[in-house]
Design an enzyme around this catalytic site. Structure first.
Site, mmCIF file in Angstrom:
data_model
loop_
_atom_site.group_PDB
_atom_site.id
_atom_site.type_symbol
_atom_site.label_atom_id
_atom_site.label_comp_id
_atom_site.label_asym_id
_atom_site.label_seq_id
_atom_site.Cartn_x
_atom_site.Cartn_y
_atom_site.Cartn_z
ATOM 1 N N TYR A 82 27.081 -23.356 3.137
ATOM 2 C CA TYR A 82 26.673 -24.097 4.337
ATOM 3 C C TYR A 82 26.854 -25.606 4.162
ATOM 4 O O TYR A 82 26.710 -26.140 3.063
ATOM 5 C CB TYR A 82 25.199 -23.823 4.641
ATOM 6 C CG TYR A 82 24.936 -22.469 5.252
ATOM 7 C CD1 TYR A 82 25.480 -22.113 6.480
ATOM 8 C CD2 TYR A 82 24.122 -21.550 4.591
ATOM 9 C CE1 TYR A 82 25.223 -20.868 7.038
ATOM 10 C CE2 TYR A 82 23.850 -20.304 5.141
ATOM 11 C CZ TYR A 82 24.409 -19.964 6.360
ATOM 12 O OH TYR A 82 24.150 -18.733 6.914
ATOM 13 N N LYS A 142 -4.348 -11.228 -8.979
ATOM 14 C CA LYS A 142 -4.188 -11.782 -7.632
ATOM 15 C C LYS A 142 -2.714 -12.097 -7.383
ATOM 16 O O LYS A 142 -1.894 -12.116 -8.305
ATOM 17 C CB LYS A 142 -5.031 -13.052 -7.482
ATOM 18 C CG LYS A 142 -4.659 -14.174 -8.449
ATOM 19 C CD LYS A 142 -5.530 -15.389 -8.239
ATOM 20 C CE LYS A 142 -5.106 -16.522 -9.189
ATOM 21 N NZ LYS A 142 -5.873 -17.753 -8.948
#
Length: 829
Positions: free
Chosen positions: A722, A496
């Protein structure tokens, strides 16, 4: 060819069924799925702790095999027209057969052992000596108790030299390998800690490996390994027929290294032999390559090559990649790159891997000339064409003058479309005229044909950040867990969440080939995708959406049923589609309180299941909350007690006997009494030891790497990234690397909370992680430059460490890696 009667004598067997004692045997097969010539094959049913070959006899018979070597009674009526040889131990019999085959050849044979470098030395010797000798050698790294006899069996009358490697993991194993290889020249590469678990100490391991050379005429080794030298000198004192041929960079030796000059990616080595100095240059700059080259130099001298021939050969040495690489290609193609050499044996192995790519109906082989002595071109390419045709391959593209000359060998197979080019350059010029679309493409070329240029054209160019998934490591991890199981306990594997970020189909395909019993996905679409790709294993869907039940039935997917609502809706769909006895999996809640039926639901659940012929319970299971934690063992025991009570109540009332499963990866190792009928392998399969009990036996299967996009100097006082927050408190040199949070590199790893590896050294993050990039400090890595490789996680930087830095778990790190990151699948042999 050897006949059955001869095989029986070699292995001291008895013909339990005698149909044709003059039947000729050309191939020894231990895997029913990879038999090249069934009409002349002997299928050997080897039994190990993990698998019993007797279970696959019927498959081999259906494939056309009519000769079998077994160690237990087999019903002759089921194998009409077959020879059946009965022995006590089929592995020992295989080894005895190979030893008998070896005795038929009076030619020089090089036997190689040691801790590292065996395969490289073998392949480099093949490159150095291939122009003078027709050589039989071990395919890839076939050096085990099974691999060695299969390798030596490849010796044929046209061969003039054999080169075989031998590896052992415990005392007593080299005894048999020595009888099989019977080397005249021995090479002991080095000694280290690899595979030391079965030995008392290094000295015992050296002495066990030395058994390989007890009848050799010469033994090549490095005098500078002190313990190795001491053991060899003592050994030769007792085995006086062995003549030592040593090399050294520190002291007197037969080949004395006087100077080593590294020049970038090249190394110039000067050495003295019999009073004369000679210099060679190898196209490698690392110490391991120098050591491997020195061993090859010694062997070449023993075999009579001149220093000029050796120098010319050394300069032409090619790097050895003993692995297949599977990459996503253009136009939804899959590219299998095995272009490190080209011979019949390696072609057969690569074609077997191509066979596994069931997601594509169309298969293409692009192959160069085989630079192989001993067979006439016409015979060689007749055999190649036959192999290609037998595999059902639709298109063959041959590159090189010999293939171009022998086009007729391929053209006689009408179902095979064959195209030929005189050279790689000719192919590249005409590439635009060829169509590659939704197919599996095998690249199989000798190094001199530069197939890497073809690979670049075929591969899908996605991203400079690449995650490599080692499928051989995945298989080893599977075997580690299988070794914990009692006979008959089945295995279910979790694929999965894109197989924990590793790629669903590629992982599922390997697991299917490895004989796993069940696969598990989270959602219906995942299961459908696997079915479309050719996965035929039973697949359980853990979180089925009731609206997709009809599609689940259409694609033969098996739902987890965890409440009465989902049960009722599935029954309605099953009635509408008129299916009966459709397999479902009943989930019980034993204390985790996520999904599942509880104890008070049992009576009603039993009534509904008994009254519904549309359903059949395939399995009953539950989920352990803290099986990895010794402090929670009492709670684990409580969960197991609840599971026992509820599942037993169900099984007493059901008409069939469902499988029961409770254990996850950690529980497999820590709670053997809870294995029941099946276990579920999740994160452990991918190399994370949640139990902390496997002592390094698991291998992390994934390596995430990127590259340096730019290097810049940042003066003290300037900021990075940033927010104008990451201030440089001193002059710094930084690297901008091509990975960001859109690739799955979590923002929590920024601002110095994590590091990457550049040239093996730590480079900490600076500033915030950006969407596509991040910055790392390389002030103390002066050799770092633009274009250099960067390791984000791998063997030397575990993904568990990134989980700790980001205050999360390995699952999240692995499953966060974006689909835009290119996956490369490596199958090391």
């Amino acid at each position: 060819m050897n006949k059955i009667a001869q095989i029986v004598k070699w292995c001291n067997g008895a013909l339990a069924v005698d149909v044709d004692i003059n039947a000729e045997i050309d191939e020894l097969a231990t895997d029913s799925r990879n038999i090249e010539h069934p009409e002349t094959a002997l299928f050997i049913a080897i039994k190990t702790n993990l698998r019993d070959g007797h279970l696959y006899i019927a498959d081999a018979y259906v494939a056309g095999v009519r000769n079998f070597l077994v160690s237990r009674h087999v019903e002759a009526g089921e194998l009409q027209g077959a020879n059946i040889i009965l022995v006590k131990d089929t592995l020992l019999a295989l080894q005895q057969i190979a030893a008998g085959h070896r005795k038929q050849y009076k030619l020089p044979v090089i036997g190689i052992t040691g801790s590292n470098g065996k395969t490289v030395v073998k392949e480099w010797l093949y490159q150095l000596l291939g122009g003078r000798f027709s050589i039989a050698r071990s395919p890839k790294s076939y050096n085990s108790q099974v691999g060695v006899p299969l390798s030596v069996w490849l010796m044929e009358p046209e061969h003039q030299l054999g080169i075989f490697e031998a590896g052992i993991s415990q005392p007593g194993e080299m005894e048999q390998l020595e009888k099989i290889i019977a080397p005249t020249i021995g090479v002991f590469t080095n000694i280290g800690e690899a595979h030391s678990e079965g030995f008392l100490n290094i000295r015992q391991k050296i002495n066990e490996k030395l058994i390989l050379f007890r009848h050799a005429q010469h033994l090549v080794y490095c005098h500078d390994h002190a313990q190795l030298n001491e053991c060899i000198v003592n050994y030769v004192h007792h085995v006086q027929d062995v003549k030592l041929f040593s090399w050294s960079a520190k002291q007197d030796a037969d080949l004395r290294v006087t100077k080593i000059n590294k020049q970038g990616n090249k190394t110039q080595i000067t050495a003295s032999y019999k009073g004369e100095e000679a210099t060679v240059t190898i196209p490698f700059g690392d110490g391991a390559s120098v050591e491997n080259a020195m061993h090859c130099w010694c062997v070449a001298l023993l075999l009579g090559l001149s220093q000029a021939e050796i120098a010319e050969g050394m300069m032409s040495l090619q790097s050895v990649s003993m692995r297949l690489e599977l990459r996503h290609g253009l136009n939804d193609c899959t590219v299998i790159n095995d272009a490190y050499n080209s011979d019949l044996t390696s072609l057969q192995l690569a074609l077997g891997y191509l066979d596994q790519q069931k997601q594509h109906l169309m298969h293409t082989v692009i192959m160069s000339d085989m630079l192989q002595m001993g067979k006439a071109d016409i015979d060689l390419y007749e055999e190649v064409a036959a192999q290609i045709s037998r595999r059902g391959i639709q298109r063959f593209i041959g590159i090189g003058p010999a293939l171009y000359k022998n086009k007729a060998a391929f053209r006689k197979y009408k179902k095979l479309r064959s195209i030929f080019f005189r050279s790689t350059e000719d192919f590249l010029k005409n590439f635009h005229q060829l169509t590659f679309n939704k197919e599996a493409i095998l690249l199989k070329g000798a190094r001199v044909f530069a197939f890497e240029k073809i690979g670049l054209l075929l591969e899908q160019q996605v991203h400079q950040t690449v995650m490599s998934i080692n499928l051989a490591a995945l298989k080893q991890n599977l075997d580690v867990f299988r070794a914990e199981l009692s006979p008959g306990v089945k295995t279910m594997a979790m694929v999965k969440a894109f197989a924990y970020g590793s790629g669903s189909y590629e992982i599922a395909s390997l697991l299917q080939h490895a004989g796993i019993d069940y696969l598990t996905v989270a959602y219906t679409d995942e299961g459908i995708s696997l079915r479309k790709s050719g996965i035929t294993l039973p697949i359980m869907v853990m979180s089925p959406d009731a609206s997709s039940f009809d599609r689940m039935i259409a694609w033969n997917l098996e739902p987890e049923i965890f409440n009465f609502r989902s049960l009722g809706m599935f029954v309605q769909i099953a009635q509408t589609l008129q299916v009966k006895n459709y397999p479902v999996h009943i989930k019980l809640d034993t204390g985790m309180h996520r999904l599942g039926f509880e104890a008070h639901d049992m009576e009603q659940l039993i009534t509904l299941l008994k009254d519904n012929p549309m359903l059949q319970v395939a399995s009953i299971f539950s989920h352990l909350s803290a099986s990895e934690d010794p402090k929670e063992d009492d709670f684990t025991a409580l969960q197991a007690k609840r599971f026992d009570d509820m599942s037993s109540q169900l099984m007493r009332e059901l008409p069939n006997s469902p499988l029961r499963h409770l254990c996850n990866s950690a529980a497999i190792v820590r709670h053997h009494s809870l294995h029941y009928d099946m276990v579920r392998l999740g994160l452990g399969l991918y190399g994370v030891d949640g139990s902390h009990s496997l002592e390094g036996k698991l291998q992390q299967i994934s390596t995430l790497k990127t590259m340096i996009a730019q290097v810049r100097d940042v003066p003290a006082g300037d900021s990075v990234g940033y927010g104008h927050k990451a201030m440089a408190d001193h002059d710094r040199r930084i690297a901008v690397i091509c990975i960001g949070y859109a690739d799955g590199y979590l923002r929590d790893l920024g601002n110095g909370n994590a590091y990457v590896l550049i040239h093996g050294q730590q480079a900490r993050t600076i500033g915030s992680i950006c969407m596509d990039m991040c910055m790392v400090d390389i002030t103390n890595i002066p050799e770092a430059k633009e274009g250099d490789e960067v390791t984000v996680f791998g063997n030397d930087l575990p993904v568990t460490l990134l989980g700790q830095w980001a205050n999360t778990i390995s699952y999240e790190i692995m499953t966060s890696i974006s689909q835009r990151v290119k996956r490369v699948y490596i199958n090391e042999e």
